[in-house]
Write a protein that holds these residues in place. Structure first.
Motif, PDB file in Angstrom:
ATOM      1  N   UNK A 120     -24.880 -42.871  35.108  1.00 37.11           N
ATOM      2  CA  UNK A 120     -23.833 -41.993  34.571  1.00 37.11           C
ATOM      3  C   UNK A 120     -24.406 -41.126  33.446  1.00 37.11           C
ATOM      4  N   UNK A 121     -24.112 -39.843  33.506  1.00 36.43           N
ATOM      5  CA  UNK A 121     -24.602 -38.971  32.442  1.00 36.43           C
ATOM      6  C   UNK A 121     -23.871 -39.256  31.137  1.00 36.43           C
ATOM      7  N   UNK A 122     -24.514 -38.840  30.038  1.00 34.32           N
ATOM      8  CA  UNK A 122     -23.956 -39.177  28.729  1.00 34.32           C
ATOM      9  C   UNK A 122     -23.430 -37.985  27.959  1.00 34.32           C
ATOM     10  N   UNK A 123     -22.365 -38.254  27.220  1.00 28.14           N
ATOM     11  CA  UNK A 123     -21.853 -37.302  26.228  1.00 28.14           C
ATOM     12  C   UNK A 123     -22.071 -37.907  24.857  1.00 28.14           C
ATOM     13  N   UNK A 124     -22.546 -37.109  23.929  1.00 25.56           N
ATOM     14  CA  UNK A 124     -22.437 -37.484  22.521  1.00 25.56           C
ATOM     15  C   UNK A 124     -21.811 -36.321  21.768  1.00 25.56           C
ATOM     16  N   UNK A 125     -20.787 -36.657  21.001  1.00 25.49           N
ATOM     17  CA  UNK A 125     -20.231 -35.663  20.092  1.00 25.49           C
ATOM     18  C   UNK A 125     -19.604 -36.415  18.925  1.00 25.49           C
ATOM     19  N   UNK A 126     -19.073 -35.691  17.964  1.00 24.85           N
ATOM     20  CA  UNK A 126     -18.504 -36.406  16.832  1.00 24.85           C
ATOM     21  C   UNK A 126     -17.972 -35.489  15.759  1.00 24.85           C
ATOM     22  N   UNK A 179     -11.650 -31.674  25.415  1.00 25.64           N
ATOM     23  CA  UNK A 179     -12.741 -31.877  26.376  1.00 25.64           C
ATOM     24  C   UNK A 179     -13.204 -33.328  26.414  1.00 25.64           C
ATOM     25  N   UNK A 180     -13.260 -33.955  25.236  1.00 27.24           N
ATOM     26  CA  UNK A 180     -13.675 -35.362  25.209  1.00 27.24           C
ATOM     27  C   UNK A 180     -12.757 -36.205  26.084  1.00 27.24           C
ATOM     28  N   UNK A 225     -13.923 -40.145  31.587  1.00 29.48           N
ATOM     29  CA  UNK A 225     -14.096 -40.953  32.799  1.00 29.48           C
ATOM     30  C   UNK A 225     -15.317 -40.542  33.614  1.00 29.48           C
ATOM     31  N   UNK A 226     -15.802 -39.344  33.342  1.00 28.47           N
ATOM     32  CA  UNK A 226     -16.946 -38.847  34.124  1.00 28.47           C
ATOM     33  C   UNK A 226     -18.273 -39.107  33.442  1.00 28.47           C
ATOM     34  N   UNK A 270     -29.564 -41.069  21.968  1.00 30.30           N
ATOM     35  CA  UNK A 270     -29.049 -41.625  23.228  1.00 30.30           C
ATOM     36  C   UNK A 270     -29.325 -40.679  24.396  1.00 30.30           C
ATOM     37  N   UNK A 271     -30.157 -39.674  24.144  1.00 33.34           N
ATOM     38  CA  UNK A 271     -30.535 -38.717  25.185  1.00 33.34           C
ATOM     39  C   UNK A 271     -29.302 -38.138  25.891  1.00 33.34           C
ATOM     40  N   UNK A 272     -28.362 -37.668  25.084  1.00 35.52           N
ATOM     41  CA  UNK A 272     -27.118 -37.141  25.644  1.00 35.52           C
ATOM     42  C   UNK A 272     -27.394 -35.923  26.522  1.00 35.52           C
ATOM     43  N   UNK A 273     -26.630 -35.821  27.615  1.00 38.98           N
ATOM     44  CA  UNK A 273     -26.763 -34.667  28.508  1.00 38.98           C
ATOM     45  C   UNK A 273     -25.848 -33.535  28.077  1.00 38.98           C
ATOM     46  N   UNK A 274     -24.676 -33.914  27.540  1.00 40.79           N
ATOM     47  CA  UNK A 274     -23.655 -32.909  27.264  1.00 40.79           C
ATOM     48  C   UNK A 274     -23.059 -33.143  25.878  1.00 40.79           C
TER      49      UNK A 274
END
Ligand code: TRP
Length: 351
Positions: A1-7, A25-26, A31-32, A176-180
């Protein structure tokens, strides 16, 4: 599963600008993507070093986590953690600082804009009143070109942590090598800087990171109640997600409605067409404004309820952040190990 990091920076409760810029958007993507939400407490210090002394930050961490949960982020799916509780992120920041020139760090447009905000308000400056006033007035009086001179003068007085916060943000994203990275438009320069750091690291030490993509929402920038370009806590032109219905009514009632106001944009966002309030071609603000306040309140009501239910249980929030820390730290340790190996800094003394 691809990763999101934001904050978010825990400087206070989040507002509608945050919602439409990033939170929405978060929620849609949780779920994706495997989603990480960082509460970036180190990043508060660049302009709130002394007045916070811990407690205000602690309170605001709570506010920010509650707001994220209130809008529908699922605590069973999403990893929430506090930046300073994962010290590996600081180590990564330290390493990345060697990949960025001073000139590049100064060239970040959001850093420049924020810099001017700080200069015009802040007492981080040790300088005399006159000196601060001088810099501030230059900023107001002169052209863009001359503003460059203000920056040059001002930078000498700015703390280094401020200049480096986008680099620490790169470490937030890359541990965490976030993709998005779903963010408001103002954060784009930081993502660009992160991508440059990735390219430079990979070029010097071999493929390690992938370039994260920014995801800017369809409503990248919500204008302020005063009609200014941005809803921003420091400009005092916001509607907080936790605002009571009375507060919303007052805020809309008092909102600027002169030339180039933002109220019809809000209307569109919340499903109101100003045309329905026209009498002989003139929108009746006395009718439009209360209708808008009602629409905003309809939108906020379920958010308030959800917030209240989480607010009852601070222990649950601490537990959530403990679990998040454990998960984030494990990943950060792996990344840091890999980074050090790639750099040859895993000393074994086998000559
Ligand atoms: N600078 C962001 C803001 O002011 C907060 C933030 C810190 C962030 N670290 C991040 C956002 C990493 C996205 C990714 O809103």
């Amino acid at each position: 599963m691809k990763r999101i990091l934001t904050g978010d920076r825990p400087t206070g409760p989040l507002h509608l600008g945050h919602y439409f810029g990033s939170l929405k958007n978060r929620v849609e993507l949780q779920n994706k993507y495997e989603t990480f939400i960082i509460v970036a407490d180190w990043q508060v210090l660049y302009d709130h070093l002394e007045d916070e002394k811990g407690k205000a930050i602690e309170r605001n961490i709570m506010e920010v986590v509650l707001d994220n949960l209130a809008v529908g982020l699922d605590p069973d799916k999403v990893t929430f953690f506090i930046q300073s509780e994962v010290p590996e992120i600081c180590e990564l920041t330290q390493i990345f600082q060697f990949l960025v020139t001073v000139a590049r760090a100064k060239r970040n447009p959001t850093v420049k804009e924020e810099f001017l905000n700080i200069v015009s308000k802040n007492d981080l400056y040790d300088e005399s009143e006159e000196e601060v006033k001088f810099i501030r007035e230059w900023h107001l009086k002169f052209s863009d070109e001359d503003k460059e001179k203000v920056f040059n003068k001002g930078w000498d007085k700015m703390n280094l942590g401020f200049l480096c916060f986008p680099i620490s943000q790169a470490a937030d994203i890359l541990f965490c090598k976030a993709d998005l990275v779903p963010v408001g438009e103002d954060q784009m320069p930081h993502i660009e800087q992160t991508r440059e750091i990735v390219r430079k690291f990979n070029r010097l030490f071999g493929d390690t990171f992938t370039e994260p993509e920014a995801l800017v929402s369809k409503t990248p920038r919500l204008r302020g109640l005063d009609g200014q370009a941005k809803m921003s806590k420091s400009l005092g032109n916001v509607i907080n997600l936790k605002a009571t219905s009375g507060e919303v009514e007052l805020a809309i009632k008092g909102a600027y409605s002169g030339e180039n106001h933002a109220l019809f944009e809000y209307g569109k966002l919340f499903g109101l067409n100003e045309k329905d309030f026209e009498v002989s071609g003139v929108v009746q603000m006395g009718k439009f404004k209360p209708a808008l306040a009602e629409k905003i309140n309809d939108f906020l009501e379920p958010i308030r309820k959800q917030r209240a239910s989480f607010q009852k249980d601070p222990k649950f929030i601490r537990k959530l952040l403990d679990n998040g820390r454990a998960k984030a730290q494990k990943i950060a340790q792996e990344t840091l190990k890999e980074v050090k190996q790639k750099m040859g800094m895993d000393y074994k003394f086998k000559f």
